[in-house]
Design an enzyme around this catalytic site. Structure first.
Site, short mmCIF file in Angstrom:
data_model
loop_
_atom_site.label_atom_id
_atom_site.label_comp_id
_atom_site.label_asym_id
_atom_site.label_seq_id
_atom_site.Cartn_x
_atom_site.Cartn_y
_atom_site.Cartn_z
N HIS A 218 0.93 -1.22 -0.04
CA HIS A 218 0.15 0.04 0.02
C HIS A 218 0.79 1.20 -0.02
O HIS A 218 0.47 2.40 -0.48
CB HIS A 218 -1.00 -0.07 1.10
CG HIS A 218 -0.46 -0.06 2.55
ND1 HIS A 218 -0.19 -1.30 3.26
CD2 HIS A 218 0.01 0.86 3.42
CE1 HIS A 218 0.25 -1.04 4.40
NE2 HIS A 218 0.43 0.33 4.47
N ASP A 248 0.55 -7.72 0.17
CA ASP A 248 0.79 -6.44 0.40
C ASP A 248 2.14 -5.99 0.24
O ASP A 248 2.83 -6.09 1.49
CB ASP A 248 0.17 -5.98 1.75
CG ASP A 248 0.28 -4.51 2.13
OD1 ASP A 248 0.70 -3.73 1.24
OD2 ASP A 248 -0.04 -4.02 3.14
N GLY A 335 2.72 4.56 11.18
CA GLY A 335 4.13 4.91 10.79
C GLY A 335 4.98 3.62 10.84
O GLY A 335 6.25 3.67 10.63
N SER A 337 4.11 0.79 8.91
CA SER A 337 4.00 -0.12 7.84
C SER A 337 5.21 -0.64 6.94
O SER A 337 5.94 0.48 6.85
CB SER A 337 2.94 0.63 6.91
OG SER A 337 1.51 0.13 7.09
N SER A 353 1.73 -4.93 7.54
CA SER A 353 0.68 -4.44 6.64
C SER A 353 -0.20 -3.70 7.29
O SER A 353 -0.45 -2.58 6.87
CB SER A 353 0.06 -5.72 6.01
OG SER A 353 -1.03 -5.16 5.31
#
Length: 471
Positions: A218, A248, A335, A337, A353
């Protein structure tokens, strides 16, 4: 050992995060596990295994047992692999026991549980829900966050009840499931609506031999060009990105093909853990997550092949469904990810994710498996990742606060060196505010103000605000 710095244009973003919070026993030496408790090869005594050995044995037994295999998990208290068997041939079971596993007869087959997941997909793909197989209970565990109320809850509850109590269970999760744009060492991108902040997961070598890194998909969908500082020029460009759907993950190539990278995770206090291979997760094993917002945290893998239904970041009435994820009880916040999920002995497991809750009250999180990301992108991971594979020496006397978090590390100053396995992680007595170093991490230019994590608020600019807001 002196604290060396690699010139900025040659520096890779150090894998992992900045401040070590919790997980105080992380770097304690692991006990040398014996490969067999038995005195002779003919006994059926379970083997004593490390988690990675249990994962390897589980893969072998899955092939051996065929359709009789109904999942497995790692009993960390006994250091044994437990394998579920349904309608198994006695001879095959004996072989599994001789191989060193604890064999347990269960009711539901892997095929039965896969059918449950398919029914949920068809009837209950609702934003704020997730499900995964729990081999310990031999059921599918369905989770619903705080946004699932009213008719949505009624639909979910009735669907789960129709499956039968012996097949699926339903539970409420605190907070909301959201993707977490940020993590590991901070990386930044400027988009129309503001700054997007994510985390570097692991440095890798792309299939064409150029240096690259893995992060969350993402993040790669939200922005194409990435920098190691909030206001700096881009140093890397997204090559591949997958989100939503089956995974992801993003592969991001360094713009300078001579960029030197290291295959390690920075765990704070000048210590790193060398990453030597990508490994599959095993339910029950202890894993560690590093993120630029919350630092180092640990927990256990609770489910595999999880499906998560995030509220769509682009369509208020839509849902971003992601499949094939690892479920854990490790906390994470906005923050984190893309940040690194790994084992104590240097196995790369996943990239952050999303999840629910926080690192104060706790929560649950989901991770993209590294093995699947490598297979999909054709990248490789290991000690020779990147062009140079060189790392700088870490100053062992440095404190988490002095490391300046992403300000130093993401700013292009490689914090390298291999951690002393006899050392402990960051001082557990340090204040969380200091450890998270978000004040100092903001040294990147206030990291969109992690403190100001509306700043991932600027992430809301990526459409990541709300229940499905990205971390």
């Amino acid at each position: 050992m002196s604290h060396k710095r690699i010139p900025k244009r040659k520096a890779a973003i150090a894998v992992g995060g900045v401040a070590a919070l919790g997980a105080a026993a992380f770097l304690l030496p692991m006990a040398n596990a014996s490969q067999d408790n038995a005195s002779g090869a003919t006994t059926a005594a379970p083997k004593t295994l490390k988690a990675t050995g249990a994962s390897d044995l589980a893969a072998q037994l899955q092939q051996l047992l065929g359709q009789a295999f109904a999942g497995s998990y790692y009993d960390s208290s006994k250091q044994q692999l437990v394998v579920n068997v349904v309608n198994g041939d006695n001879n095959v079971i004996v072989q599994a026991e001789k191989a060193g596993a604890v064999v347990r007869q269960v009711q539901n087959s892997a095929k039965d549980l896969a059918a449950v997941a398919q029914t949920l997909k068809t009837k209950a793909t609702i934003p704020g829900t997730a499900w995964a197989v729990d081999p310990k209970t031999n059921k599918v565990v369905v989770s619903a966050d705080s946004t699932v109320t009213g008719s949505k809850w009624d639909t979910l509850e009735s669907t789960v009840q129709s499956l039968g109590s012996n097949m699926a269970t339903l539970k409420k999760s605190s907070g909301t499931f959201k993707t977490l744009v940020s993590g590991g060492d901070a990386i930044f991108s400027q988009v129309q609506d503001g700054t997007v902040r994510c985390s570097l997961g692991f440095n890798v070598t792309a299939s064409d031999g150029t240096p690259a890194f893995l992060t969350a998909g993402h993040c790669g969908v939200a922005a194409k060009d990435w920098s190691d500082s909030e206001t700096g020029q881009p140093i890397a460009t997204v090559d591949q990105a997958q989100f939503p759907g089956n995974g992801d993950f993003s592969l991001v190539k360094y713009n300078d093909p001579t960029t030197q990278t290291t295959s390690d995770v920075n765990v704070g206090n000048g210590q790193t853990v060398a990453i030597n291979q990508a490994v599959d997760a095993t339910v029950g094993e202890t894993v560690f997550r590093m993120g630029s917002t919350t630092g180092l945290h640990d927990g256990q893998v609770t489910g595999l092949d999880a499906t998560v239904n995030f509220q769509s970041e682009t369509d208020p009435n839509g849902v971003d469904t992601v499949t094939g994820l690892i479920q854990t009880n490790v906390c994470a916040e906005a923050g984190d990810s893309g940040g690194s999920l790994f084992t104590q002995d240097g196995g790369a497991v996943g990239m952050t994710s999303g999840g629910s809750g926080d690192c104060t009250a706790g929560g649950e999180t989901f991770f993209q498996p590294v093995t699947a990301a490598l297979q999909a992108t054709g990248a490789t991971l290991g000690g020779d990742a990147g062009a140079g594979g060189a790392g700088a020496s870490a100053d062992p006397s440095a404190t988490a606060g002095d490391e300046n978090g992403a300000g130093d590390q993401a700013g292009g100053d490689q914090i390298g060196g291999t951690a002393d396995p006899s050392a402990t992680a960051a001082d557990p007595s340090a204040a969380a505010g200091d450890q998270s170093g978000t004040g100092d991490q903001s040294g990147t230019g206030d990291e969109t103000g992690t403190g100001d994590q509306s700043g991932t608020g600027d992430q809301s600019g990526t459409g990541s605000d709300g229940t499905a807001s990205s971390n």
